[in-house]
Write an enzyme that holds these catalytic residues in place. Sequence first.
Site, short mmCIF file in Angstrom:
data_model
loop_
_atom_site.label_atom_id
_atom_site.label_comp_id
_atom_site.label_asym_id
_atom_site.label_seq_id
_atom_site.Cartn_x
_atom_site.Cartn_y
_atom_site.Cartn_z
N HIS A 36 8.06 104.03 71.53
CA HIS A 36 9.27 104.37 70.47
C HIS A 36 8.97 105.27 69.19
O HIS A 36 9.37 105.21 68.31
CB HIS A 36 9.65 102.91 69.86
N THR A 37 7.71 106.33 69.64
CA THR A 37 7.39 107.18 68.74
C THR A 37 8.29 108.55 68.97
O THR A 37 8.54 109.26 67.99
CB THR A 37 5.98 107.69 68.69
N ASP A 38 8.94 108.69 70.16
CA ASP A 38 9.56 109.92 70.26
C ASP A 38 10.51 110.32 69.35
O ASP A 38 10.84 111.31 68.90
CB ASP A 38 9.81 110.23 71.72
N GLY A 123 16.17 100.09 86.25
CA GLY A 123 16.27 99.16 85.22
C GLY A 123 14.91 98.67 85.14
O GLY A 123 14.93 97.60 84.28
N GLY A 125 12.34 100.28 83.55
CA GLY A 125 11.62 101.10 82.64
C GLY A 125 10.72 102.09 83.05
O GLY A 125 9.90 102.81 82.32
N LEU A 126 10.97 102.61 84.44
CA LEU A 126 10.17 103.61 84.77
C LEU A 126 10.96 105.04 84.86
O LEU A 126 10.52 105.88 85.64
CB LEU A 126 9.67 103.32 86.24
N SER A 127 12.04 105.20 84.05
CA SER A 127 12.91 106.29 83.86
C SER A 127 13.46 106.85 85.07
O SER A 127 13.41 108.17 85.46
CB SER A 127 12.07 107.34 83.60
N SER A 128 14.05 105.93 86.11
CA SER A 128 14.87 106.45 87.19
C SER A 128 16.07 107.05 86.61
O SER A 128 16.45 108.28 87.37
CB SER A 128 15.26 105.24 88.00
N ASP A 173 11.22 110.88 78.52
CA ASP A 173 11.41 110.65 79.73
C ASP A 173 11.68 111.88 80.59
O ASP A 173 11.22 112.09 81.62
CB ASP A 173 12.33 109.51 80.13
#
Length: 427
Positions: A36-38, A123, A125-128, A173
Amino acid sequence: MQDRIVDIRQKFEESFGCQPTTVVRAPGRVNLIGEHTDYNDGYVLPVAIDLSILMAAAPRPDRQVVLHALDFEQRTEFSLDDIQHDAQYPWSDYQRGVAFFLQERGFELPGVNAVISGDIPVGSGLSSSAAVEVAAAYTWQVLSGFPLSRVRLALLCQQAENEFVGMKCGIMDQFISTLGQRDHALLIDCRTLEHEAVNLPWRSSRTRSAPAERETSFATPRGEFSSTRLGAGEGAPRPPATIVVCDTMKRRGLVDSEYNARRRECEEGMRLLQKHLPRIKALRDISPAQFERYQGDLPEVVRRRCRHIVYENERVLQSVEALRGNDLATFGRLMNDSHISLRDDYQVSCQELNVMVEAAWQVEGVYGSRLTGAGFGGCTVSLVAGEAVEPFRAHVAAEYQAATGIEPQIYVCAVEDGVSEVLVSSS
Ligand code: GLA
């Protein structure tokens, strides 16, 4: 991978009656630290992994784009002259958004026939979705050859997700799916988009390359890092270790609304801290000392959100130093601290993620474990000593299943390059 490529070529031929002219592979990602820093202009340290989206494609003489999603067994099409959202097949909004913004930039796109397939769990969280966007953008680049740097390609994919799909994600991502490097993590400064490959100082059973030695440096507001990257087998002995991803199988229901709420809370914190520090532009500009000095003026919830961001940025920079010093114990401790901060201050964890991480922490040989990605479900990432991988699998799966009744998926990941064309002979 080879099997998947052969398979998608065959499916393309069945679908469209000819061979594809290209097959593009775009990887999913795991973020090692910097969560959540991006979108606060901060630092992240993701890796591209060996789960990916494949897109087999060939140009068409007209302006139609025909998309066949193998995993859903669905097919949809649209015209490049009239790009609308697809309520029936929303998975195609990613390709539609990419085409829309490529054309808005003035690039002439050909119509396309394409088959898409992936092994990144959707879904989780591995950025599909970022991988789908990057695969589409790169496929059009391969087919029409327009000049666009990799960084700009990543930014365009983020724009498609922000403005066409409507998810206000940061740049991490799309960036790592585009610019990832095999056997390296990528330190990304999400404000300047400066980035640097950081050698992973462990020997993975799944490591496939021996990168050459290279001198490199990366300036940050807190000083300049410089390092010598050593390839496998060179320099100090590298302990065997592996990145292991555990999927809770809990899909991230609340993620959009909670994600946007966190963004608003960070903006509020920034505005309040600007009263004391008028020159700051984002939470990334606040040092821990400044935060400690002024935090008393922040409302409780906003204070917690800001504390996470300020210290998480520090942890990313410390992690990079730990990796450079072959100090996996410190790196792992920083991963654990990140999880605790995401759980208690940023409040984006959930019972399933906490159970999974706590089970991992119990295993001897685990350097560190944390939730990865946006949170609210999805996956954890753990760094596990080589000999501990099988005990880790057994213990975490059993503990997780006993606590939740759900069987998790566990992936031992190799660290891969960003998007590329995968060339295989058609025979
Ligand atoms: C999602 C977003 C990223 C990033 C992470 C949290 O994956 O797409 O931009 O904000 O959450 O670190």
